[in-house]
Design a protein around this motif. Sequence first.
Motif, PDB file in Angstrom:
ATOM      1  N   ARG A 143       2.388   3.561  20.446  1.00  0.00           N
ATOM      2  CA  ARG A 143       3.714   4.177  20.362  1.00  0.00           C
ATOM      3  C   ARG A 143       4.732   3.196  20.917  1.00  0.00           C
ATOM      4  O   ARG A 143       4.549   2.637  22.013  1.00  0.00           O
ATOM      5  N   LYS A 203       8.975   2.553  21.461  1.00  0.00           N
ATOM      6  CA  LYS A 203      10.363   3.025  21.333  1.00  0.00           C
ATOM      7  C   LYS A 203      11.217   1.769  21.291  1.00  0.00           C
ATOM      8  O   LYS A 203      11.162   0.934  22.194  1.00  0.00           O
ATOM      9  N   GLY A 253      12.510   4.454  13.602  1.00  0.00           N
ATOM     10  CA  GLY A 253      11.109   4.656  13.970  1.00  0.00           C
ATOM     11  C   GLY A 253      10.436   5.633  13.016  1.00  0.00           C
ATOM     12  O   GLY A 253      11.099   6.545  12.493  1.00  0.00           O
ATOM     13  N   ASP A 256      11.187   6.428  18.118  1.00  0.00           N
ATOM     14  CA  ASP A 256       9.765   6.125  18.292  1.00  0.00           C
ATOM     15  C   ASP A 256       9.075   5.746  16.991  1.00  0.00           C
ATOM     16  O   ASP A 256       9.305   6.381  15.957  1.00  0.00           O
TER      17      ASP A 256
END
Length: 427
Positions: A5, A7, A371, A395
Amino acid sequence: MDRLRIKGGQQLKGEIRISGSKNASLPLMVAALLTDRKLTLHNVPRLADITTMIQLLKQHGVEVSAAPGENGHDRGTTLTLQAGKIASTTAPYDIVRKMRASVLVLGPLLAREREARVSLPGGCAIGARPVDLHIAGLKAMGAEIDINGGYLVAKAPKGLKGARFTFPKVSVGATENLMMAAALAKGTTVLDNAAREPEITDLAECLVSMGVAVRGIGTETLTIDGVTSLKEASHRVIPDRIETGTYAMAVAMTAGDVELVGGRLDLIETAAQVLRSAGVTLEKTPNGMRVHRTNGALTGVDVMTEPYPGFPTDLQAQMMALMTRAEGASMITETVFESRFMHVPELSRMGANVTIHHESALVRGVPKLRGAEVMATDLRASVSLAIAALAADGDTVVNRLYHLDRGYERLEEKLAACGADIERLKG
Ligand SMILES: CC(=O)N[C@H]1[C@@H](OP(=O)(O)OP(=O)(O)OC[C@H]2O[C@@H](n3ccc(=O)[nH]c3=O)[C@H](O)[C@@H]2O)O[C@H](CO)[C@@H](O)[C@@H]1O
Ligand SMILES: C=C(OP(=O)(O)O)C(=O)O
């Protein structure tokens, strides 16, 4: 299956230590099959592909021990390999399918044991990737090779003989396979149109330390005088130029400023020129190299992949990710592999504007990436998605992380230490 993950929005600042080269370590480890003496390799990275190679070599009878490098965690592993006796000349499907470089055991096993049975290899899904050049070269050295039940079945009842072989196409793996076979062949082998990648030079230098005369190192003609036995040697693996280029592009993407400790600018010269044209500064430092882009936007540049010293195909996906945010357009042409644009649909999911025309991709820079949940399809494609994510709003979750783990050591730790908001999601 692990996921990453990320960001986006943080500038990368600080330092990243570059690991030993995966693509140099793998053939160097295989070279241990050529002798009953010890081969010690320093600066080997901790990667899934290295574990797979250890597994393969162990079942051939190689004793392998691993110790932490000079500075523990940060300086790779020291591997000691010793093939006192070859326990099996078969490289089984279950291991070979995981990694393309497994096919490199063919030449050394054949040269030492006069026979080998090697499953046809797997590796990244980036094209057909035949092994015809490996076969043709070994046949020129006197081997008989058939394909049976998905295996290359090779024999050289009278041993391999030195030969002159001209590669019709440059191949890194076939050059490595033939160099190692030539080390134990009777007489002299001349390889024309050989690959000149730094990993080839690293293997050649290790063979020299093992007592083999190799001339023309770094050129397209390699001359190797075969010997009857090789000696104990110790060798330090070169830093990973693809990891170096990857982090240089990640830093450029975030307009950051990072020292790549241990990175060698001379090994990525063509990529560095391309990055400079795009507005990135790269300079040599006493400990490695520094990359920064502290003012101005990225400019679109055209790139064509080629064998070394050209722009590496293993940096193409990362360069494309960078160009998605450049001002203007960029034409990226892939000449080494026929289907190495698997990252394009995933980058598009993040808002990139890329159109593929045969072997070229036209990338029109966009002001913003967003994202998204994306899928890693191969090793370099995976990391290109991580680079895009570093500059995307919100994200990104990169799925199928096992591809990335084949070739990047502690990527999330290295990026997080420079300020990236990144975590590995387990399971
Ligand atoms: C473990 C390792 O070091 N992998 C690298 C190695 O792969 P690898 O050694 O597999 O790549 P090659 O240099 O052999 O391949 C180059 C081109 O030649 C073709 N070909 C190759 C062999 C053959 O017998 N017949 C044939 O047609 C391939 O399909 C490809 O189109 O070099 C590639 C090119 O720099 C890199 O992308 C890989 O990361
Ligand atoms: C393509 C790669 O690996 P492999 O040749 O093992 O598939 C790579 O390292 O980018």
